[in-house]
Design an enzyme around this catalytic site. Structure first.
Site, PDB file in Angstrom:
ATOM      1  N   GLU A  14     -33.970  33.852 -69.539  1.00 59.76           N
ATOM      2  CA  GLU A  14     -35.399  33.851 -68.902  1.00 59.76           C
ATOM      3  C   GLU A  14     -35.264  35.122 -68.325  1.00 59.76           C
ATOM      4  OE1 GLU A  14     -37.937  32.057 -69.495  1.00 59.76           O
ATOM      5  OE2 GLU A  14     -39.209  32.798 -67.721  1.00 59.76           O
ATOM      6  N   ASP A  15     -34.361  35.829 -67.760  1.00 60.29           N
ATOM      7  CA  ASP A  15     -34.539  36.817 -66.874  1.00 60.29           C
ATOM      8  C   ASP A  15     -33.754  38.214 -67.201  1.00 60.29           C
ATOM      9  OD1 ASP A  15     -36.119  35.515 -65.073  1.00 60.29           O
ATOM     10  OD2 ASP A  15     -34.766  34.872 -63.893  1.00 60.29           O
TER      11      ASP A  15
END
Ligand code: MN
Length: 716
Positions: A76-77
């Site tokens: 996700e990051d």
């Protein structure tokens, strides 16, 4: 923050066979990937996944879960891909991380918490593996523990979301402790003054006597023993949040609540429950209106117990629940039934109990991996949840399509639906929706429900609406057509056409209304002449009708079988021998369609479909109409069918269309673009086919194609 070796030691303390190497690699991987990223607290970002992994060790989860916990934010990051995770840590970890990444995306899509219930179901449905949900809850728990570093508005929003979504989820899968901690932090954030005053009050009571709970348990135990009752007594102080909820529900002050401390007396059978109650009531003062007998009158979810409030041992107001071991078991394990009851839902107990039991096994398991491997969450696997463009969630049965979605939004949306964008792309209406899809329905006021939809919709609402519409629409068309046929026929014969005349002959046609007669004539069940002769019993047939009848009567065989050496075979029954025949270009009749013949001036008989609009022209010349039908040989001929098609406006879509038609032995005779927008274009395609079934097969093949959004037989 947990150091690398501390985390590994924690895991090995309950799972000696844990994959130490993989745990170490995951720890370092997360650290490297999150690199210099910082949390709002100023801590390095990787401290978050490490703490989440730490929380997961409290649940005694397998190394796959701990590793997935360490990696949960990498895809996700950071620039990490699921493939990379799969290569380094295997399929299971990759699948869980992928699931968590999807959940994170879903969370961003949800615009409001009004539909908390649907959102919880969506999270459950998307967490195919229970570990996804457990890691998600650990993630949320750590975020809540570090909430005070965030900006005030963000804190309030996250807290509300936690109370609406995550605390109930934790409760639903039987994680009472996680649920309580989430609630307490959120409560302290959202209602700081209430929280602080309840905590202060509890502290004050505790300071007065820190051993109050054990003392009361001991006294109650003694009371039971002295009266010869075998009982297990337990007790606890309620949490500030649950006290506050009670205060709100009962609109009471802290002092008025008698259940800041709750005690349970568990005995062997029902008779003993009432004996124990007698002992409690004879020894202690009852608090008025606190007595409830759920044994004689169980709660709707089956919950059974006696509740009473008394000024108990140590002169303290307490709540006492008295029940049998069996009632206790059901009350504790039936999380689902309990939860469902509180949510006002029908009981859906089986699955939740399964999870609760799974978690209990987990707690005692020496090798958690065995239990977690391949365990799939089976909750809501019969449902899908999709977003509207505004972020509202719609729950539908599995295999639902955009048409079902449209009808779930509103019948008028369903009725006028022409296409759908799924996650921003034009997709066929028969596409099966997936969890978390964002669905935008394209509508057009000119569109009507199609019988074709009936083949793929799954919701009762959509099915009923389509059938209702199609039935009404067809009947309406038949009525209009029937009325016109009759009016023109009567007029052509110079006879008066009146509704009164028709009312008189209703019984002849088993009709209740005049519209019933019109519909029968329009549909061809009854001919116009049948009606005319019923209204005017003595009327003599016109000359041409006599001719037609006399020709038709002798034998169908003669008409159908062509004479040797004579031109094309007669494919149609009911024609006048020797008269030329052709298929009308307006409606392109195909074997299988209901047809009528029109005797034209100079061009012989034109064959139209019964619903062709061109027939209106001949409505005032009933003598031109011929009752005709397809003969058996019709199948050997090629005919032209016309399709209305909506294509995504992308390169290559037309080529795909012509390929599909060719592969299904059809031949494009003509093609005409009638409407074009940025995202799609609408075309009319004339296809040469054998019969109606052949055309239907081609329609089905086109519908299965990804680039074709809509296809149906053209009305004109
Ligand atoms: Mn996280």
């Amino acid at each position: 923050m947990l150091r690398q070796y501390e985390l590994v030691d924690l895991v090995k303390s309950y799972d000696p066979d844990a994959d130490e190497d993989a745990l170490n690699r995951a720890y370092v991987f997360a650290m490297k990937k999150h690199g210099a990223q910082l949390r709002t607290s100023g801590d390095p970002y990787y401290s978050h996944p490490v703490e989440v992994a730490g929380i997961l060790t409290k649940f005694k989860l397998d190394s796959v879960s701990i590793i997935a916990g360490l990696l949960h934010d990498t895809v996700e990051d950071t620039d990490t891909t699921v493939e990379e995770v799969r290569e380094l840590f295997g399929d299971q970890v990759a699948q869980i991380v992928d699931g968590l990444t999807k959940l994170a995306k879903i969370e961003q899509k949800s615009a409001n918490n009004k539909q908390a219930e649907n959102f919880r179901k969506l999270l459950l449905a998307m967490s195919e593996d229970i570990r996804v949900l457990l890691i998600k809850l650990a993630d949320r728990l750590h975020n809540m523990r570090t909430l005070h570093f965030c900006a005030p508005e963000k804190r309030a929003r996250i807290s509300r979301e936690t109370l609406d979504i995550y605390a109930p989820l934790a409760e639903r899968i039987g994680m009472q402790e996680v649920k309580s901690e989430l609630e307490e932090i959120a409560f302290a954030e959202l209602h700081k003054e209430a929280h602080d005053s309840i905590v202060a009050r509890l502290n004050f009571l505790r300071e007065k006597d820190s051993n109050l709970v054990p003392k009361i348990i001991e006294q109650l135990q003694k009371d039971m023993e002295e009266n010869g009752i075998k009982a297990v007594v337990s007790g606890r102080e309620k949490t500030p949040y649950s006290i506050w909820r009670k205060m709100q529900q009962k609109n009471a002050s802290f002092e008025q609540l008698s259940d800041i401390m709750a005690f349970r007396i568990i005995v062997d059978d029902v008779a003993t429950c009432y004996q124990a109650l007698g002992i409690v009531h004879s020894k202690y003062h009852m608090v008025p209106r606190r007595f409830k007998d759920y044994i004689s009158t169980p709660k709707p979810n089956g919950y059974q117990s006696i509740h009473t409030g008394v000024i108990g041992p140590e002169n303290t107001r307490i709540e006492i629940q008295i029940r049998t071991h069996e009632m206790h078991e059901i009350g504790e394990k039936g999380v689902a039934a309990h939860w469902a009851y509180k949510q006002g839902q029908k009981a859906e107990g089986k699955n939740f109990r399964w999870i609760r039991e799974l978690l209990e096994i987990l707690e005692q398991a020496s090798n958690p991996e065995e239990f977690l491997e391949n365990t799939k969450l089976e909750m809501y696997n019969d449902q899908v949840f999709c977003f509207t463009p505004k972020g509202d969630l719609i729950g539908l049965p599995v295999n639902s399509t955009p048409v079902d979605f449209a009808y779930a939004v509103h019948s008028s949306v369903g009725d006028t639906c022409v296409g759908a964008k799924i996650n921003g792309e034009i997709r066929p209406l028969r596409t099966v929706l997936q969890n978390g899809d964002q669905v935008e329905i394209l509508t057009s006021k000119a569109q009507h429900p199609s019988t074709e939809w009936e083949r793929f919709v799954v919701t009762g609402k959509a099915k009923a609406a389509i059938r209702r519409y199609v039935r009404a629409y067809k009947r309406e068309q038949f009525i209009t057509l029937g009325q016109e046929i009759l009016e023109r026929l009567f007029k052509g014969e110079s006879l008066e056409f009146s509704e009164k005349g028709l009312v008189n002959v209703l019984p002849n046609f088993e009709a209740e209304t005049i519209d019933d007669i019109y519909a029968k004539v329009g549909e061809g069940i009854v001919t116009g002449w049948d009606v005319l002769k019923a209204v005017y019993p003595g009327y003599k047939q016109s000359k041409l009708e006599k001719v037609v009848k006399s020709v038709k009567l002798p034998s169908f065989k003669k008409l159908v079988k062509p004479k040797k050496g004579k031109g094309e075979p007669l494919k149609i029954k009911g024609l006048i021998p020797g008269m030329a025949v052709h298929f009308a270009g307006c409606c392109h009749p195909l074997p299988g369609d209901r047809i009528v013949g029109i005797v034209t001036t100079g061009k012989g008989v034109a064959v139209h479909t019964i619903d062709c609009k061109a027939l209106e022209k001949y409505a005032d010349e009933p003598e031109r109409w011929l009752d005709i039908a397809w003969g058996e040989e019709a199948e050997n001929e090629m005919h032209t069918g016309r399709l209305k098609i909506m294509l995504a406006n992308e390169p290559g879509t037309l080529a795909e269309l012509s390929n599909l038609i060719a592969r299904n032995n059809g031949n494009i005779a003509n093609l005409n673009i009638i409407n074009r927008t940025i995202s799609y274009f609408e075309i009319l395609v004339d296809v040469e086919v054998k019969d109606l079934k052949h055309l239907t097969d081609i329609i089905a093949a086109l519908k299965a194609s990804k680039v074709i959004s809509y296809v149906a037989r053209a009305a004109q």
